[in-house]
Each structure stands twice: as structure tokens, then as C-alpha cells.
Design an enzyme around this catalytic site. Structure first.
Site, short mmCIF file in Angstrom:
data_model
loop_
_atom_site.label_atom_id
_atom_site.label_comp_id
_atom_site.label_asym_id
_atom_site.label_seq_id
_atom_site.Cartn_x
_atom_site.Cartn_y
_atom_site.Cartn_z
N GLU A 46 -108.08 -23.06 4.58
CA GLU A 46 -107.27 -23.46 3.43
C GLU A 46 -106.84 -24.91 3.56
OE1 GLU A 46 -103.73 -21.07 2.90
OE2 GLU A 46 -104.77 -19.40 3.83
N CYS A 69 -103.02 -31.62 2.85
CA CYS A 69 -102.65 -30.91 4.07
C CYS A 69 -103.88 -30.14 4.54
CB CYS A 69 -101.50 -29.95 3.76
SG CYS A 69 -101.09 -28.87 5.13
N CYS A 106 -105.29 -19.13 14.62
CA CYS A 106 -104.44 -19.87 15.55
C CYS A 106 -104.03 -18.91 16.66
CB CYS A 106 -103.19 -20.35 14.81
SG CYS A 106 -102.06 -21.32 15.84
N CYS A 143 -96.70 -17.78 16.50
CA CYS A 143 -95.37 -17.91 15.90
C CYS A 143 -95.11 -16.70 14.99
CB CYS A 143 -95.24 -19.20 15.11
SG CYS A 143 -95.46 -20.66 16.13
N CYS A 178 -95.47 -16.78 10.96
CA CYS A 178 -96.62 -17.50 10.40
C CYS A 178 -97.80 -16.57 10.16
CB CYS A 178 -97.02 -18.61 11.38
SG CYS A 178 -98.43 -19.57 10.80
N GLY A 192 -103.66 -23.48 12.09
CA GLY A 192 -104.13 -23.94 13.40
C GLY A 192 -103.14 -24.85 14.09
N GLU A 193 -103.37 -25.00 15.39
CA GLU A 193 -102.53 -25.89 16.19
C GLU A 193 -103.37 -27.11 16.57
OE1 GLU A 193 -99.40 -26.49 17.23
OE2 GLU A 193 -100.34 -28.12 18.34
N SER A 226 -98.63 -32.17 12.98
CA SER A 226 -97.55 -31.23 13.27
C SER A 226 -97.94 -30.31 14.42
CB SER A 226 -97.26 -30.41 12.01
OG SER A 226 -96.24 -29.47 12.25
N SER A 276 -92.54 -28.62 15.29
CA SER A 276 -92.00 -27.39 14.71
C SER A 276 -90.98 -26.83 15.69
CB SER A 276 -93.12 -26.38 14.48
OG SER A 276 -94.05 -26.94 13.59
N LEU A 277 -89.73 -27.01 15.35
CA LEU A 277 -88.65 -26.67 16.29
C LEU A 277 -88.11 -25.27 16.01
CD1 LEU A 277 -87.20 -28.10 18.61
CD2 LEU A 277 -85.53 -28.95 16.95
N HIS A 278 -87.55 -25.10 14.82
CA HIS A 278 -87.11 -23.80 14.30
C HIS A 278 -85.96 -23.13 15.03
CE1 HIS A 278 -90.50 -24.40 11.80
NE2 HIS A 278 -91.41 -23.95 12.63
N ASN A 326 -90.90 -19.20 4.31
CA ASN A 326 -91.73 -18.61 3.27
C ASN A 326 -92.07 -17.20 3.71
OD1 ASN A 326 -93.29 -18.74 0.94
ND2 ASN A 326 -94.08 -20.74 1.50
N CYS A 348 -98.75 -21.26 5.08
CA CYS A 348 -99.98 -21.35 5.88
C CYS A 348 -100.67 -20.01 6.01
CB CYS A 348 -99.66 -21.77 7.31
SG CYS A 348 -98.96 -23.36 7.43
N1 SAH Z 1 -99.42 -25.42 14.48
C1 SAH Z 1 -98.77 -26.56 13.92
C2 SAH Z 1 -99.18 -26.86 12.49
C3 SAH Z 1 -99.38 -25.73 11.54
S1 SAH Z 1 -97.99 -24.87 10.91
C4 SAH Z 1 -97.26 -26.41 14.04
O1 SAH Z 1 -96.81 -25.40 14.55
O2 SAH Z 1 -96.56 -27.34 13.68
C5 SAH Z 1 -97.19 -25.98 9.83
C6 SAH Z 1 -95.70 -25.76 9.72
O3 SAH Z 1 -95.41 -24.63 8.89
C7 SAH Z 1 -95.02 -25.52 11.03
O4 SAH Z 1 -93.80 -26.20 11.07
C8 SAH Z 1 -94.83 -24.01 11.00
O5 SAH Z 1 -93.86 -23.61 11.90
C9 SAH Z 1 -94.49 -23.79 9.55
N2 SAH Z 1 -94.64 -22.44 9.04
C10 SAH Z 1 -95.60 -21.54 9.30
N3 SAH Z 1 -95.39 -20.40 8.61
C11 SAH Z 1 -94.30 -20.60 7.89
C12 SAH Z 1 -93.58 -19.79 6.97
N4 SAH Z 1 -93.96 -18.54 6.68
N5 SAH Z 1 -92.48 -20.33 6.39
C13 SAH Z 1 -92.09 -21.59 6.68
N6 SAH Z 1 -92.72 -22.40 7.52
C14 SAH Z 1 -93.81 -21.91 8.14
#
Ligand code: SAH
Length: 350
Positions: A96, A109, A116, A120, A123, A163-164, A195, A218-220, A294, A337
Site C-alpha cells: 500500500e 507515503c 512487518c 506493534c 498496527c 514495514g520497518e 519513521s 514511533s514512541l507511543h 486508528n 497502515c
Molecule cells: N515501522 C515504522 C514505520 C511504519 S508505521 C515505525 O514504526 O515507525 C508508521 C506509523 O504509524 C508509526 O508511528 C506507527 O506506530 C503508526 N501506526 C501504526 N498503526 C497505527 C494505528 N492503528 N493507529 C495509529 N498509528 C498507527
């Protein structure tokens, strides 16, 4: 007899392509012609290359793979015009990509892997693990296919799809080299964002390259304990190690780090969380992007309420941290994603 695996012509730098031409006893200026067709004019086959002889095209066909994506679906948001693309790769896998229009230009993007392996919890891309890395050309092809489809220029690229990217590090670096090449799309490093979920040694390695790209982390979560609940990578690298690597990145490149923080209701969106985040970021020169999570149907994470998002933002701002609430582009079109790919694959299996 096993045939030798063909090289991928669109993953060569111009210099490498010149050497290839020489090895085929072709003049080296042919390299620039073919290279420009591929990377400047986004040709999808040799047939389009009007100044290339049929003989040379045949030689290339014999020696190289020429990747091209098949457009499977485009969904366009009625809210903001965002377009979400689903492409099929030559081996049948799907990726995608997203096209967004901003005031400062169009942004794409892209995905860096099929699936991946980072795991996470919130995701959709990682639910079935990693299928494979994308080739350099397959990362570029996403942008090229979108330019052809929209007929518009692209000025910004974010590697923030499925993907990472740091798990496909060598291809990522070469992708950036080709993307910023003046004989190709010539996109400025400053307009590229990568990212990562936080693979510390790779962040340091990237810092040593001293590129002018933006690094997004991506901290979260602001504590190790909470981050471990959301992101398995937090078991490998502590927040201290991650923050030290970020400081190093800034030191080496002078580029401000972006932190992505997806807000999940009652999980990481409280006043206490905001306080801990403020402490963690300290005086680091950075920017925080707040994204209401999301929701994906496979997990029961719920978006933070608008009020909680605002309060979280205010608390960070009061402490002098740059923060924006990311506009949710394309909410109505499976924006998160991996959602579009999953939905498509699920339907196909029925
Ligand atoms: N692997 C990389 C890039 C891909 S994910 C990373 O982790 O940064 C891109 C971003 O979307 C990341 O910040 C990820 O944590 C976030 N993300 C993935 N799924 C999500 C969701 N359901 N809602 C909000 N953010 C999400």
C-alpha cells in the site's frame, strides 16, 4: 539447470549502470539515457524508451529484471482528496502507498516491506509477520506509479507505510540515494522522512551518514513498562538507549527529531502520561506528532477522546514542547497502515 538470479536494473545508481553498459559493450552514455527513462520519466518498460535501440532493450531484458507495479485499487477520500493505492508486486504480494496533497506540495507515503516483524500491538501491517523486504526499485516504483496516475509532481516522501525501514536498512539507504539523485526525481533530503519503531544501532548508523532527512521515532509511551505493552521492540532497547541515540542523531545531523505518539484511550493519554513524556523529552530539540490511534478490528484499542487529545497537547505545550495533532488524512479510506491490504487479501481468500 538453475538460472542465475537476474539483477534489478532500477536499483542501480547511475555509476553502477554505466559499468553494466560497459560490460555489455555499450557506450556509457546509454546508461544516462536508460536511467533517465526509468527515474525521471517513470517509464514502465523499455518500449517507452524511444531513443534506445531494440538491440539494447533486448540485451537489458535478457540480463535484468525490470520491476513494475500493477495497480489493483485506488481509494480516494471524499474528505480531503487523499488517495490510497494498493499495488501488486511481480511475485503477487501486495503493498500500500498513500498520496496526500498539502499546501507545500504533494506527499507520498511508501511501504518498505511486505508485512512487518516488529509486532506493534495496534498496527495492522504486522499481524501476519514479515513476508519480505522490498527492493530499492519497488520502493521507488510506488512513487513513480503514483506520479503517473495523478499526473502531478511529488515533493515529499515519507517512509511510514507498512514495514520497518530500519529492518531493510541497506535498501533504504540506496533508495534515498536514488530518490535524491539529480538525474532522477531529485527530491531534497529535507523533504524525506523515515519513521522507525526505534532500532537503536540503526539510528546511530544512520546518524553517521549525516543525511539531512527527518527521522521520526514511533514512541507511543513515555515509560519502559508501558512501551513494552504496546511495542515488542521496547524489550530490546530501553527508552534511555533510544533517547541517547536520538540525541546522537541530532548531534550528527542538526536535524530535529519527530516523535510519533498515537493516543489510545485510557492506555497512554492521561495527564500523568503527558507529564512523563515531558520529562522524557527534556530539552531535546524535537517535535511531537499526536495521532489519535486508528482502530483496527483485530484489536480493541479505542481512540482517545477529543478532550483528552487537547489536554495532552496543552500540557506538552506548556512545557515548551513543539506539538501538533496530526490531521487524520483519509480516515474514510482505511487510512491506517496495512488495513487496505489486509481487507483485500481477506476478501480474496473467500
Ligand atoms: N515501522 C515504522 C514505520 C511504519 S508505521 C515505525 O514504526 O515507525 C508508521 C506509523 O504509524 C508509526 O508511528 C506507527 O506506530 C503508526 N501506526 C501504526 N498503526 C497505527 C494505528 N492503528 N493507529 C495509529 N498509528 C498507527
Amino acid at each position: 539447470m538453475e538460472t542465475e538470479k537476474k539483477k534489478d536494473i532500477k536499483s542501480f545508481t547511475l555509476e553502477e549502470l554505466k559499468k553494466e553498459m560497459e560490460s555489455m559493450e555499450e557506450k556509457s552514455f546509454r546508461a544516462k539515457q536508460v536511467y533517465e527513462w526509468m527515474h525521471k520519466k517513470q517509464a514502465v518498460s523499455y518500449e517507452e524508451m524511444t531513443n534506445i535501440s531494440a538491440v539494447l532493450a533486448d540485451k537489458c531484458r535478457e540480463r535484468y529484471v525490470y520491476t513494475a507495479l500493477t495497480l489493483v485499487r485506488v481509494q480516494e477520500s471524499k474528505v480531503d482528496g487523499t488517495k490510497k493505492y494498493l499495488f501488486e508486486l511481480s511475485d503477487g504480494n501486495m503493498v500500500e502507498s498513500v498520496w496526500m496533497r498539502y499546501k507545500h506540495g504533494n506527499s507520498v507515503c511508501i511501504s518498505s516491506q511486505v508485512g512487518c516483524r516488529m509486532g506493534c500491538k495496534f498496527c495492522a501491517s504486522t499481524l501476519d509477520g514479515l513476508e519480505r523486504n522490498l527492493l530499492v526499485s519497488e520502493m521507488l516504483d510506488q512513487i513513480y506509479a503514483i506520479i503517473r496516475h495523478t499526473g502531478e509532481r511529488v515533493s515529499n516522501v515519507v517512509v511510514m507505510g507498512s514495514g520497518e525501514p530500519m529492518d531493510n536498512y541497506d535498501n533504504l539507504l540506496k533508495f534515498i540515494t536514488l530518490l535524491t539523485d539529480e538525474n532522477g526525481l531529485n527530491i531534497s533530503q529535507r523533504n524525506i522522512t523515515v519513521s522507525t519503531c526505534g532500532i537503536v544501532p540503526k539510528i546511530r548508523q544512520l546518524a553517521d551518514c549525516r543525511l539531512q532527512i527527518t527521522l521520526a521515532i514511533s514512541l507511543h509511551a513515555a515509560t519502559n513498562e508501558k512501551r513494552r505493552q504496546l511495542m515488542p521492540i521496547a524489550d530490546r532497547y530501553s527508552l534511555d538507549e533510544l533517547m541517547e541515540a536520538c540525541a546522537y542523531y541530532f548531534e550528527q545531523t542538526g536535524r530535529r527529531i519527530t516523535f510519533e505518539y498515537s493516543l489510545v484511550r485510557d492506555v497512554n493519554d492521561t495527564d500523568e502520561d503527558a507529564g512523563q513524556l515531558t520529562t522524557l523529552l527534556g530539552r531535546l530539540n524535537c517535535h511531537v506528532n499526536l495521532i489519535p490511534v486508528n482502530p483496527i478490528k483485530e484489536r480493541n484499542y479505542v481512540q482517545s477522546e477529543r478532550r483528552a487529545v487537547e489536554a495532552f497537547k496543552n500540557k506538552l505545550e506548556k512545557n515548551g514542547i513543539n506539538v501538533t495533532i496530526r490531521r487524520e488524512m483519509g480516515r474514510d479510506i482505511d487510512g491506517a497502515c496495512g488495513q487496505l491490504r489486509r481487507r483485500y487479501m481477506e476478501r480474496r481468500m473467500i
